[in-house]
Design an enzyme around this catalytic site. Sequence first.
Site, PDB file in Angstrom:
ATOM      1  N   CYS A 165       0.835  -1.203   0.000  1.00  0.00           N
ATOM      2  CA  CYS A 165       0.000   0.000   0.000  1.00  0.00           C
ATOM      3  C   CYS A 165       0.873   1.257   0.000  1.00  0.00           C
ATOM      4  CB  CYS A 165      -0.985  -0.034   1.170  1.00  0.00           C
ATOM      5  SG  CYS A 165      -2.374   1.067   0.900  1.00  0.00           S
ATOM      6  N   HIS A 203      -3.507  -4.978   0.813  1.00  0.00           N
ATOM      7  CA  HIS A 203      -2.752  -5.491   1.964  1.00  0.00           C
ATOM      8  C   HIS A 203      -2.817  -7.017   1.975  1.00  0.00           C
ATOM      9  CE1 HIS A 203      -2.100  -1.677   4.146  1.00  0.00           C
ATOM     10  NE2 HIS A 203      -3.227  -1.314   3.569  1.00  0.00           N
ATOM     11  N   GLU A 257      -1.192  -9.046   3.569  1.00  0.00           N
ATOM     12  CA  GLU A 257      -0.986  -9.588   4.922  1.00  0.00           C
ATOM     13  C   GLU A 257      -2.306  -9.890   5.630  1.00  0.00           C
ATOM     14  OE1 GLU A 257      -0.340  -6.502   3.932  1.00  0.00           O
ATOM     15  OE2 GLU A 257      -0.667  -4.996   5.502  1.00  0.00           O
TER      16      GLU A 257
HETATM   17  N1  GLN Z   1      -1.777   6.751   3.090  1.00  0.00           N
HETATM   18  C1  GLN Z   1      -1.941   5.993   1.893  1.00  0.00           C
HETATM   19  C2  GLN Z   1      -3.355   6.108   1.327  1.00  0.00           C
HETATM   20  O1  GLN Z   1      -4.254   6.542   2.002  1.00  0.00           O
HETATM   21  C3  GLN Z   1      -1.590   4.542   2.130  1.00  0.00           C
HETATM   22  C4  GLN Z   1      -2.559   3.840   3.019  1.00  0.00           C
HETATM   23  C5  GLN Z   1      -2.053   2.510   3.539  1.00  0.00           C
HETATM   24  O2  GLN Z   1      -0.856   2.223   3.491  1.00  0.00           O
HETATM   25  N2  GLN Z   1      -2.948   1.690   4.046  1.00  0.00           N
HETATM   26  O3  GLN Z   1      -3.590   5.753   0.204  1.00  0.00           O
END
Ligand code: GLN
Length: 537
Positions: free
Chosen positions: A384, A510, A512
Amino acid sequence: MIKILHKYIIVTGGVLSGLGKGLFAASLAKLLEASGFRTTPIKFDGYLNVDAGTINPFKHGEVFVLDDGTETDMDLGEYERFLNKSLDSWSSLTGGQIFHLIIEKERQGEFLGQDIQFIPHVTNEIIQWIRQKDEVTDITLVEVGGTVGDIENSYFIEAMRQLSLKVNSTDLCWVHVTLVPTLKVVGEQKTKPTQTSVKILQGMGVQPDILLCRTDSPLSEDVREKIAMFCNVPINNVISGHDIPVTYNYPFLLIEENILNSVSQKLNLKIQKIPNLDKWKELVFSISYPTEKLRVGLGGKYTQLGDAYVSVTKALTHAGAHLGVGITPVLIETTDENNHEIIDELSRCDGLIIPGGFGLRGIEGKIRLIKETREKGIPFLGLCLGLQCAIIEFARNVCGLENANSTEFDLHTEYPVIDLLPSQKKVYRKGGTMRLGSYPVKIQEGTLAHQIYEQTIIHERFRHRYEINPDYLTQFESHGFVFSGKSADESVVHIGEYHNHPFFIGTQYHPEFLSRFENPSPIFLAFVRACQKYKRR
Ligand code: GLN
């Protein structure tokens, strides 16, 4: 028709927080499922946030995301990893949510003429919530967050006490997780904190049926006897929950302690199936006696609290267990970007993960680490925010877009290579408004992503507001970046990989959150294999 049992297990915690109530409850749920009972866990958290999404991971550990987009406490992740099944929003209940529901009803006029009180209105609302799954589950396992004696969970415990009056005594079992510290100077296990915390429960009208005593070494027989007598619990139900090096071994510890006997006696359960955990056992063996050891760098700003990245470190453990590799996650604090030590720390690792995150702090340090992995051929996995940082690094250092940035960190950057998703541009309320939950990912054949997943459509969990700005894709592609995964309508990039490198890949999702002990995430498996290769080079 299959008969449904309608039983409840209520798990409370005493003395202090952090005793591993979630781990215990997940292990018990695993044993019950493996014995043939449909078991559904639910976690109650007393805070007044409607969900965990607005809490800093530094305070409460990682925010976990379910398929349906619910942002939950990290214990829900433990249940999913143990039970190898996906839960839904029902399984996560907070104080804020209960009050929100009641106040909504009050505004609708549902309680006209009445004064709304903790008893019966709040307690009834809780009981109704808990009983929603009655028709689909044999055993509802309720984990009560916090410690007995807290104001935050007192009305919830009261609701469970009332529930116990509405069902037969063989339908509800109280388990109290407590602490039995060893006083080092005298080398003695002390029972007083447990006695005191059981007294608090008894004062609330609750007599625990089973005590799970957290200790550093197995409970001695006389300590068991003493606890049984003072706490009014049969001695066979005083369970020793001593420290063990591999947490996935916990179900076996509970088997040795005969917990299934205690639970089945109280709930009148007929256990027909001896739990078959052979595969689980093999995996535990594999982590306990790894044939190879790896160090994986985790670059982030929440490194003071290991729990902030718990799903990532668990996903590494899962992949390691399946490959016979022991993995030490090395937390690299990226907040001070001028700190040259972070490159030194990285040089002692066999790969780098940049996990998810929010806000400017620590970003430049992450970008530095990524530059190093890209240039030195160190395996890299971006999750992400990790993918977004990799794009910023690539834009600045390969495509020559000086000071390129995300509009999350620099609203007026000349090259906004990461920008808000169009759907986010009109969002003003912060709670529960990100792009959340499970979405399909379309994978392009002939790419690393396709090699990893061996499928063209997968489903993964998301939690973000920003994305790779589509205006720059061609420019990146002309420099060797490949966008190998996209949303179903191909409008949002979901996977990016760099081909002039042995293993450099990032995901907008994600992975994970879907990694399970018995079913590891394919991309983590591939990453760990790449780290093995890198180490042996
Ligand atoms: N801050 C980034 C976004 O809002 C990444 C978010 C995250 O890593 N879950 O897109």
